[in-house]
Structures are given as C-alpha cells and as structure tokens.
Write an enzyme that holds these catalytic residues in place. Structure first.
Site, short mmCIF file in Angstrom:
data_model
loop_
_atom_site.label_atom_id
_atom_site.label_comp_id
_atom_site.label_asym_id
_atom_site.label_seq_id
_atom_site.Cartn_x
_atom_site.Cartn_y
_atom_site.Cartn_z
CB THR A 378 -27.95 -92.10 -4.60
OG1 THR A 378 -29.33 -92.25 -4.30
CG2 THR A 378 -27.76 -92.03 -6.09
CG ASN A 398 -34.92 -94.42 -2.63
OD1 ASN A 398 -34.38 -93.31 -2.71
ND2 ASN A 398 -36.11 -94.57 -2.10
N GLY A 470 -27.51 -87.91 -2.62
CA GLY A 470 -28.05 -86.90 -1.70
C GLY A 470 -29.54 -86.66 -1.84
N1 GLY Z 1 -33.54 -92.19 -5.27
C1 GLY Z 1 -32.78 -91.04 -5.51
C2 GLY Z 1 -33.16 -90.35 -6.77
O1 GLY Z 1 -33.45 -91.01 -7.73
O2 GLY Z 1 -33.19 -89.16 -6.87
#
Ligand code: GLY
Length: 579
Positions: A378, A398, A470
């Site tokens: 991210t 993602n 993260g």
């Molecule tokens: N895909 C990372 C989040 O939205 O937390």
C-alpha cells in the site's frame, strides 16, 4: 521540559559524570528534512517533487495530495494507482477535519461464498490473482472529489505531471528497480501487464532505465480532459468490464456507474493531551489506534522506556484486545453497526487494563468472541502547506501490483482488494488475519481496511501527520511512531526508523523486527509467556511530518524548523521534501 527515560538518564549521567546527553540509541537515523512553507513526504522521490511544485504554485495541501496521488500511479505502480482505492484524512487550518473514503466496493454480482470451493474451503489465490479479485476502483472519484471540494487548482494542472511521466517516461532508481524485479514473475502472467512492466526480453526494467507508459498516459489524459466520467462511464470502464468478462471476473458497467465516494466524520480521540484524527470504518485503523492509545494512557511508558520488557508487555496486551475487536466487530458502516463509541470509551480502556496481568502474557484463544489481512503493499503520503492544512493519504492496490492484471488499452493495474474481506469466518487470510461475519462479502460493500492516515494536533494546531503501508500492521506502525515521539522523545525520523513490534490477536505471536529487542529483553518476555517471532525482514514504510521542531524536546526549546519531514529508512525510493 518533556521527561522520558532517555532525557532522565542523560540528565542523571550529566550530573554524575558531566557527560553530554545520550544520543547513541537512535543516532543511525538521518536528520529529518526541513521546510518553512510546506512539506511533502511520499514513497517515491519524483512524486514528492510533484507535490512540492504544486505547493509552490499556490496549490494547497489537498491540491498537492491530488497531484501526488496521480503521480504515484505512474512512478510507483506497485501501490500508487488509479485502479485501486484509499482514504484521505484532512485537517484544515481552522481545526476542522474531514475524511474521504474512496476505497473499493464489492461488485454487484459478488457473493459471500464466491471464493469457496464446493466443500466450503477457500480456493487458493482466487481472491488475490486475476479479475475475480478486483473490487470496483475508487481512486479517480476520490481524488476528484477532494480537488473539487477542497482544492484550488484545476484538474488539468494537477494531472499534468503524472501525464508527463507516463508519456515521456521516468528513469528508475535502485529502489524502483527492486520493486519491479520482485513482481516480474507475477506480471509476466498477464500479457497486457507484461507488455508495460517487462522489457521485450521478458526481464524487468533495471536501475537507470526509462519506463514509458503510453496507454496510462492516454487514460490519464482522458480523465484530465473529461473528468471521472471518462473512467466510470466511458472507455476505461468498458475496457475493464470486457477484460473481466473474458477472464473470469464479475465486474459490470453498472458497478462503475454506481460508484460513489463517501465523505465521513473522522475518528477522533485524545492521548496525553494530544488530539488524534484518523480513519473511521470502513477502516479499522483510527478506531483501533485510539483503543490501543486509550489503554496505554494508563501506563507510564516514558518512564518504562522504549523497547523495555514492561513497555512491550503492555503494548502487546493492548494490541491483543484491540485486534479482537477489529477482527470480530468492525465492517463497512453501510452494512454493519460498528460499536465505535464503545471502543473509543476511556472506561472501556480501563476495563481492558484491569484484565491485563502485570506479570504474565495474555492468551489469545481465551479472548475468542462468541459465535464467531491485508497486504504489505500500500502506500502512504503526508503533506502540510504554508497555511497549516494537513493531509494524510493512504491508498492501495492491496497486493504489490494488485491483481497483476491490466485491461487492454488502459495501462492501469487493477487491485485485488477483495482479499481484505472475510473469505470464511475464522479462516486466516493471506496475512494471517482471522476475521468474522461483520466483514463478510456483500454486493457494494467495502472490505474492512487497516489503513490509518492520521493527523495529530496539540492545543488546536497540527502537530504530526503520519501513516504507513503494511497490511494489518499499518495500525501498529502508525501507533508506534506516535508513541515514539510523544512518550519516548524520539525525533520524527528516529520514531519512524525505530524497530517495530506487532501483535494482532491471532496468531498469538509477538512479531519483532530485526534488532528490535535485546537478548535479555527477549528472555524476560519469554519468561512472561510470550511467543516471539523474530523476523528477518522489516515491515512498513511510514511517512511523517512533525510541526515546530524535529522532536518534542526541540519544539519545547523553540527554534526548530517549522516543518520536519521523515520518510522511513525502509523505503527505497521515497523522499521527504520541504521548501
Ligand atoms: N489493503 C490494505 C488495507 O486496506 O488495509
């Protein structure tokens, strides 16, 4: 003077031995960047330059955030995007704040069991690779809403740098090349992605080579000229729907036509007199950071010291309780009644403290609620302008390079955000998060996120802008940066660079970054009953700004730079740039 263990020890040593204050513990961090008029901190140096140029031209922090968002989609394609989604937390110069949710939504044809086989077991990779993994993207609608409502400059002005980098290309530095090389095998599986990100010989672009993205330039130019309709109602949506239909996906034109950004009230709480403003559901980030801070407020962390067994003990226990709440109770607010006021209540935090044994580790399975993830790729950026408007943005595809697919002619990578939903209650997702019904898949629903774009204020003025990528660790990365500044007296760069720990309820392990704890601290924690997972890799890439000095001590002394920026030393091609 702000007293913490470091300053107390330094003071006592200087009395006894007339020594200079101790600095050795965090001396390895470079000095934070300084600025008097503005600061832009992003994970890619060209994007930071784009943001600063916008501020210099008279744009405000929101304008800079929009231009950076588009620029990262070109120069940081592993996470920067127009085919994904994200969150923007804005704290305006007058102290008001708002939150834009432009995260992906599940397609209308999505079902609760769409990633399960006939026996009800998750199909490996189905929520991660290819078109079935794709949520309806929100970045273009979100960036445009931010610009229209809160920016000052035209869409054409803000998108021009991104279009230029896509059309004319940019030269990869070592950090860029490493991220391309790491995903080359995956990108090779999709001919359209391979044609962009791999050379004709099938190898990834290397350091010093130029990446040109003409299809992406054309998509961005169409959005610049016609606005989001070019994306949601025009040729871009048509191309994605066509590719999705041909390759096992379920995206329909109506998914794009119906996409709408939500403007929400951010989550707020206080911690030792500081005001925290962060992400509300559909992110778990702000609520869980606040819940953990509320618990930790009852312990003298400054005195206990950074990285001590006692500090780690109470941090882990607070994380354990808060992640149970995250994984069982939170979800998209249009579908789930989130118990936000309960989780933010200081009395609830006291109840949790009362249950924490001061000498023993808790046991996660004892906290299993009755009836009862996310990615490492991210990106987060932090911006502040001359007027004191502060913007924190975390957005994502993602996984690294998302679902690894590009619809022909669009030049745009698509996300695999559907993996953030619960595939099956109780079954861990790719990143080990065990989640429940509140985050089950439904048409038009947004998967629960951990993204935590956060602004901290003190006495009505901006104090810190912070966030990180993260996956499920975003919450603890952001939290620890805040604790390191407020409780442990670190400067903003030290606070971000300091080794991290993480606990997320299940699995019942304390993850520790390399050199995070001393061997005798590890022994003390093991003796209390903790299972330590001593990682051989670091995680996260925080981007932070501190206002009025590089550390609390410098702020209190006066005379520090107005804006102090820090990009994580773990980020290979990022930059904090002030002016
Ligand atoms: N895909 C990372 C989040 O939205 O937390």
């Amino acid at each position: 003077m702000h007293l913490n263990r470091r300053t107390l020890i330094a003071a006592s040593l200087s009395i006894t031995f007339a020594l200079a204050p101790l600095t050795s513990g965090f001396a390895a961090s470079p000095a934070p960047a300084k600025g008097e008029h503005g600061m832009v901190v992003t994970a890619q140096h060209l994007a930071s330059e784009v943001g600063v140029e916008v501020l210099k031209k008279g744009g405000n922090a929101v304008d800079a955030a929009v231009a950076v968002g588009y620029a990262l989609a070109v120069v940081y394609p592993n996470a920067g995007n127009i085919g994904g989604g994200g969150f923007m937390t804005i704290r305006f110069k007058d102290g008001k704040s708002t939150f834009l949710d432009f995260r992906e939504r599940a397609p209308l044809a999505a079902t609760k069991t769409m990633y399960l086989d006939k026996d009800g077991n998750p199909v490996k990779g189905a929520s991660l690779d290819g078109y079935l993994a794709v949520g309806v993207p929100g970045s273009v609608a979100g960036l445009e809403m931010a610009r229209e409502k809160y920016g000052k400059l035209s869409r054409q002005d803000l998108m021009a740098p991104a279009i230029g980098y896509a059309r004319d290309g940019f030269i990869l530095n070592q950090g860029d090349a490493v991220s391309f090389a790491g995903s080359a095998d995956r990108l090779a599986k999709d001919p359209a992605a391979a044609a962009i990100f791999l050379k004709p010989d099938g190898k990834p672009y290397g350091t010093g080579e130029r990446l040109i993205q003409p299809d992406l330039a054309a998509s961005l130019a169409a959005i610049s000229e016609k606005g989001p309709d070019a994306f949601y109602k025009g040729a871009i949506a048509d191309a994605v729907v066509k590719a999705s239909g041909a390759k096992g996906g379920i995206l329909a034109k109506s998914d794009f036509e119906q996409y709408a950004v939500r403007e929400l009230k951010p989550v707020t709480c206080t911690y030792r007199g500081y005001e925290i403003t962060s992400s509300p559901p559909p992110s778990s980030g702000g609520v869980i950071i606040c819940e953990i801070l509320n618990v930790l407020e009852g312990y003298p962390l400054s005195y206990l010291g950074a990285g001590s067994a006692e500090t780690v003990h109470v941090m882990v226990e607070a994380m354990r309780y808060a992640y149970v709440d995250r994984n069982s109770a939170l979800g998209d607010p249009d579908f789930v009644d989130n118990p936000v006021s309960k989780l933010l209540d200081k009395a609830y935090a006291k109840d949790i403290r009362d249950k924490i044994d001061p000498f023993r580790a808790g046991v996660s399975k004892d906290l299993m609620p009755k009836g009862f993830g996310e990615s490492k790729e991210t990106t987060h950026y932090s911006i502040i302008d001359d007027d004191g408007n502060a913007v924190a943005v975390t957005y994502t595809l993602n996984g690294s390079f998302g679902a690894g697919v590009v619809a022909d002619g669009t030049g745009m990578l698509l996300n695999n955000e559907m993996d953030d939903f619960t595939q099956k209650p109780g079954v861990p997702n790719l990143y080990g998060l065990v989640q429940g019904e509140a985050n089950a898949i439904q048409p038009k629903k947004t998967p629960l996120s951990s993204m935590s774009p956060t602004v901290v204020a003190k006495d009505g003025k901006p104090f810190m802008v912070i966030g990180s990528p993260g996956g499920s660790r975003i919450i603890t990365i952001t939290l620890e940066a805040i604790l390191n500044v407020i409780d442990h007296g670190m400067n903003i760069q030290e606070a971000i660079d300091a080794p991290r720990i993480h606990h997320q309820w299940l699995p019942d392990k304390v993850y520790v970054e390399p050199f995070g704890l001393s061997p005798d601290t590890e022994k003390l924690l093991a003796g209390m009953g903790y299972h330590l997972d001593l990682a051989d890799q670091t995680w996260g890439q925080a981007a932070g700004i501190l206002v009025g000095g590089k550390s609390l001590a410098e702020i209190e002394k006066g005379g520090g730079a107005r804006y102090n920026g820090a990009i994580d030393s773990r980020a290979a091609s990022g930059e904090a740039l002030g002016y």
